[in-house]
Design a protein around this motif. Structure first.
Motif, PDB file in Angstrom:
ATOM      1  N   PRO A  86      11.687   4.678 -11.867  1.00 41.46           N
ATOM      2  CA  PRO A  86      12.259   5.725 -11.030  1.00 41.46           C
ATOM      3  C   PRO A  86      12.387   7.036 -11.797  1.00 41.46           C
ATOM      4  O   PRO A  86      12.726   7.059 -12.970  1.00 41.46           O
ATOM      5  CB  PRO A  86      13.631   5.167 -10.661  1.00 41.46           C
ATOM      6  N   THR A  87      12.102   8.138 -11.144  1.00 35.93           N
ATOM      7  CA  THR A  87      12.207   9.453 -11.770  1.00 35.93           C
ATOM      8  C   THR A  87      12.828  10.434 -10.791  1.00 35.93           C
ATOM      9  O   THR A  87      12.898  10.186  -9.599  1.00 35.93           O
ATOM     10  CB  THR A  87      10.819   9.987 -12.159  1.00 35.93           C
ATOM     11  N   GLY A  88      13.300  11.561 -11.277  1.00 36.97           N
ATOM     12  CA  GLY A  88      13.742  12.634 -10.399  1.00 36.97           C
ATOM     13  C   GLY A  88      15.247  12.689 -10.222  1.00 36.97           C
ATOM     14  O   GLY A  88      16.018  12.248 -11.072  1.00 36.97           O
ATOM     15  N   THR A  89      15.678  13.231  -9.087  1.00 39.54           N
ATOM     16  CA  THR A  89      17.083  13.515  -8.837  1.00 39.54           C
ATOM     17  C   THR A  89      17.827  12.272  -8.375  1.00 39.54           C
ATOM     18  O   THR A  89      17.240  11.262  -8.015  1.00 39.54           O
ATOM     19  CB  THR A  89      17.213  14.609  -7.760  1.00 39.54           C
ATOM     20  N   HIS A  90      19.154  12.376  -8.373  1.00 35.37           N
ATOM     21  CA  HIS A  90      19.997  11.271  -7.933  1.00 35.37           C
ATOM     22  C   HIS A  90      19.885  11.084  -6.424  1.00 35.37           C
ATOM     23  O   HIS A  90      19.517  12.002  -5.696  1.00 35.37           O
ATOM     24  CB  HIS A  90      21.457  11.550  -8.298  1.00 35.37           C
ATOM     25  N   PRO A  91      20.215   9.888  -5.911  1.00 33.19           N
ATOM     26  CA  PRO A  91      20.198   9.667  -4.468  1.00 33.19           C
ATOM     27  C   PRO A  91      21.139  10.633  -3.755  1.00 33.19           C
ATOM     28  O   PRO A  91      22.089  11.150  -4.332  1.00 33.19           O
ATOM     29  CB  PRO A  91      20.703   8.219  -4.327  1.00 33.19           C
ATOM     30  N   SER A 101      20.907  10.994   4.323  1.00 32.00           N
ATOM     31  CA  SER A 101      20.353  12.206   4.926  1.00 32.00           C
ATOM     32  C   SER A 101      20.489  13.372   3.951  1.00 32.00           C
ATOM     33  O   SER A 101      21.013  13.222   2.850  1.00 32.00           O
ATOM     34  CB  SER A 101      21.071  12.532   6.243  1.00 32.00           C
ATOM     35  N   ASN A 102      20.002  14.547   4.380  1.00 28.81           N
ATOM     36  CA  ASN A 102      20.038  15.766   3.572  1.00 28.81           C
ATOM     37  C   ASN A 102      19.250  15.608   2.267  1.00 28.81           C
ATOM     38  O   ASN A 102      19.764  15.821   1.173  1.00 28.81           O
ATOM     39  CB  ASN A 102      21.478  16.192   3.268  1.00 28.81           C
ATOM     40  N   PHE A 103      17.995  15.222   2.422  1.00 29.64           N
ATOM     41  CA  PHE A 103      17.116  15.042   1.264  1.00 29.64           C
ATOM     42  C   PHE A 103      16.599  16.382   0.748  1.00 29.64           C
ATOM     43  O   PHE A 103      16.546  17.375   1.485  1.00 29.64           O
ATOM     44  CB  PHE A 103      15.939  14.139   1.643  1.00 29.64           C
ATOM     45  N   ALA A 104      16.197  16.391  -0.513  1.00 27.15           N
ATOM     46  CA  ALA A 104      15.712  17.617  -1.138  1.00 27.15           C
ATOM     47  C   ALA A 104      14.415  18.085  -0.472  1.00 27.15           C
ATOM     48  O   ALA A 104      13.586  17.280  -0.039  1.00 27.15           O
ATOM     49  CB  ALA A 104      15.472  17.375  -2.621  1.00 27.15           C
ATOM     50  N   GLN A 108       9.492  14.795  -3.916  1.00 28.02           N
ATOM     51  CA  GLN A 108      10.343  13.657  -4.238  1.00 28.02           C
ATOM     52  C   GLN A 108      11.374  13.426  -3.145  1.00 28.02           C
ATOM     53  O   GLN A 108      11.710  12.282  -2.832  1.00 28.02           O
ATOM     54  CB  GLN A 108      11.034  13.875  -5.577  1.00 28.02           C
ATOM     55  N   GLY A 109      11.877  14.495  -2.549  1.00 29.91           N
ATOM     56  CA  GLY A 109      12.811  14.355  -1.443  1.00 29.91           C
ATOM     57  C   GLY A 109      12.164  13.662  -0.258  1.00 29.91           C
ATOM     58  O   GLY A 109      12.784  12.835   0.415  1.00 29.91           O
ATOM     59  N   ALA A 110      10.916  13.998   0.008  1.00 30.76           N
ATOM     60  CA  ALA A 110      10.188  13.360   1.103  1.00 30.76           C
ATOM     61  C   ALA A 110       9.978  11.869   0.814  1.00 30.76           C
ATOM     62  O   ALA A 110      10.079  11.033   1.709  1.00 30.76           O
ATOM     63  CB  ALA A 110       8.841  14.049   1.317  1.00 30.76           C
ATOM     64  N   GLU A 111       9.675  11.530  -0.454  1.00 32.00           N
ATOM     65  CA  GLU A 111       9.504  10.131  -0.828  1.00 32.00           C
ATOM     66  C   GLU A 111      10.800   9.347  -0.628  1.00 32.00           C
ATOM     67  O   GLU A 111      10.797   8.222  -0.117  1.00 32.00           O
ATOM     68  CB  GLU A 111       9.058  10.020  -2.275  1.00 32.00           C
ATOM     69  N   SER A 112      11.908   9.931  -1.057  1.00 33.79           N
ATOM     70  CA  SER A 112      13.190   9.265  -0.900  1.00 33.79           C
ATOM     71  C   SER A 112      13.523   9.069   0.572  1.00 33.79           C
ATOM     72  O   SER A 112      14.003   8.011   0.983  1.00 33.79           O
ATOM     73  CB  SER A 112      14.292  10.072  -1.595  1.00 33.79           C
ATOM     74  N   PHE A 272      20.357  -0.875  -0.499  1.00 34.54           N
ATOM     75  CA  PHE A 272      20.422   0.247  -1.435  1.00 34.54           C
ATOM     76  C   PHE A 272      20.105   1.570  -0.728  1.00 34.54           C
ATOM     77  O   PHE A 272      19.491   1.595   0.327  1.00 34.54           O
ATOM     78  CB  PHE A 272      19.396   0.065  -2.559  1.00 34.54           C
ATOM     79  N   THR A 273      20.527   2.647  -1.372  1.00 36.89           N
ATOM     80  CA  THR A 273      20.029   3.979  -1.043  1.00 36.89           C
ATOM     81  C   THR A 273      18.910   4.269  -2.017  1.00 36.89           C
ATOM     82  O   THR A 273      19.076   4.170  -3.226  1.00 36.89           O
ATOM     83  CB  THR A 273      21.135   5.027  -1.211  1.00 36.89           C
ATOM     84  N   TYR A 274      17.730   4.606  -1.500  1.00 33.64           N
ATOM     85  CA  TYR A 274      16.551   4.774  -2.342  1.00 33.64           C
ATOM     86  C   TYR A 274      16.291   6.241  -2.653  1.00 33.64           C
ATOM     87  O   TYR A 274      16.393   7.099  -1.799  1.00 33.64           O
ATOM     88  CB  TYR A 274      15.313   4.183  -1.661  1.00 33.64           C
ATOM     89  N   ALA A 275      15.944   6.517  -3.895  1.00 28.78           N
ATOM     90  CA  ALA A 275      15.547   7.862  -4.301  1.00 28.78           C
ATOM     91  C   ALA A 275      14.721   7.763  -5.571  1.00 28.78           C
ATOM     92  O   ALA A 275      14.921   6.869  -6.389  1.00 28.78           O
ATOM     93  CB  ALA A 275      16.771   8.754  -4.545  1.00 28.78           C
ATOM     94  N   ARG A 276      13.781   8.684  -5.738  1.00 30.14           N
ATOM     95  CA  ARG A 276      12.994   8.705  -6.954  1.00 30.14           C
ATOM     96  C   ARG A 276      13.670   9.587  -7.995  1.00 30.14           C
ATOM     97  O   ARG A 276      14.430  10.455  -7.670  1.00 30.14           O
ATOM     98  CB  ARG A 276      11.580   9.242  -6.661  1.00 30.14           C
TER      99      ARG A 276
END
Length: 276
Positions: A86-91, A101-104, A108-112, A272-276
């Motif tokens: 996993p890489t990038g910003t926090h969930p 909701s309210n993704f970046a 990476q926001g689109a992936e999350s 889980f809440t998923y985010a890269r």
């Protein structure tokens, strides 16, 4: 979207035929401690053995693609792969109808967003009319929400619920636990702009009824969901989604768990809440 587009309807339940030898449940050591104390000399031998194994493993890994004893593939010409960790910003910290909701406004926001939306669309909540409409309202683009809603309502008809062994409200029969979970393994962006993105989400899934009388036991599958997203009102929203089978790894030789163990796991282990 048709039934075949949703995880768990036709791709599940592939028998591998693997077997494994199980040790007896009684104590084979006759009640004696299973890990006797080691002498200092044996501990030293173990440490040395581990070091030797590590050295051998490192040497093997660094051999490269040798065609002879004096040649190797130049490092610069070897194929490059994307990082698997996993890489990038926090969930994200906010939710709408229980869905992140309210993704970046980034790739990476689109992936999350796609990973979390795949989890929602592949959940047991989709089998309940009220919860399904909450999910669609939370993730769909305003311009396509009605189309997606009517499509999903048609997919999850009373006849379909009966076919998979559920009650009319999407609940499990008495004495059974309904399982429908999607677990994203990885994501990739196949196209991106400031206003739209297409993201593929590789997933593992569980689907079925855990119970002593179930004729549709919980089984697993692998599939890839493709999400077309739009940037709308400060968030990524779903325009449409599709699904295809695989990539599917070789099944392991784990012993199959009983219905009680599966039911307990589903009730005790959250998502889980998923985010890269």
């Amino acid at each position: 979207m048709s039934h075949g587009d949703q995880q768990g309807y036709s791709d599940y339940g592939d028998d591998t035929g693997h077997t494994r030898t199980r040790l007896p449940d009684h104590d084979p050591y006759g009640g004696a401690p299973r890990r006797p104390g080691r002498s200092p000399s044996r501990g030293l031998i173990t440490v040395v053995g581990v070091v030797v194994l590590l050295i051998a493993a490192i040497a093997f890994a660094n051999r490269g693609d040798h065609s002879s004893g004096n040649t190797s593939t130049p490092k610069s010409s070897r194929p490059h792969t994307s990082p698997t960790s996993p890489t990038g910003t926090h969930p994200v910290q906010t939710k709408t109808n229980g869905i992140p909701s309210n993704f970046a406004h980034t790739g990476q926001g689109a992936e999350s967003a796609a990973a979390n939306y795949a989890t929602a669309l592949g959940s047991d909540g989709m089998f309940n009319t009220e919860r399904r409409r909450e999910i669609v309202q939370a993730i769909a683009d305003p311009g396509t929400v009605n189309t997606l809603q009517s499509g999903f309502d048609a997919d999850y008809s009373a006849a379909f619920l009966k076919k998979v062994g559920l009650n009319a409200d999407g609940s499990a029969p008495k004495g059974s636990t309904f399982v429908n979970r999607t677990m994203p393994v990885g994501t990739k962006v196949t196209s991106y702009s400031n206003s739209a993105a297409t993201v593929e989400v590789w997933c593992g899934g569980l689907f079925g009824l855990a119970g002593d009388t179930s004729t549709n036991p919980v089984s697993s599958s692998w599939f890839t969901m493709t999400m077309k997203l739009s940037w709308s009102n400060g968030d990524w929203k779903v325009l449409e989604s599709a699904q295809k089978t695989g990539p599917t790894p070789v099944a392991g030789d784990n012993p199959v768990s009983g219905a009680d163990e599966i039911s307990k796991a589903v009730q005790e282990f959250g998502g889980f809440t998923y985010a890269r």
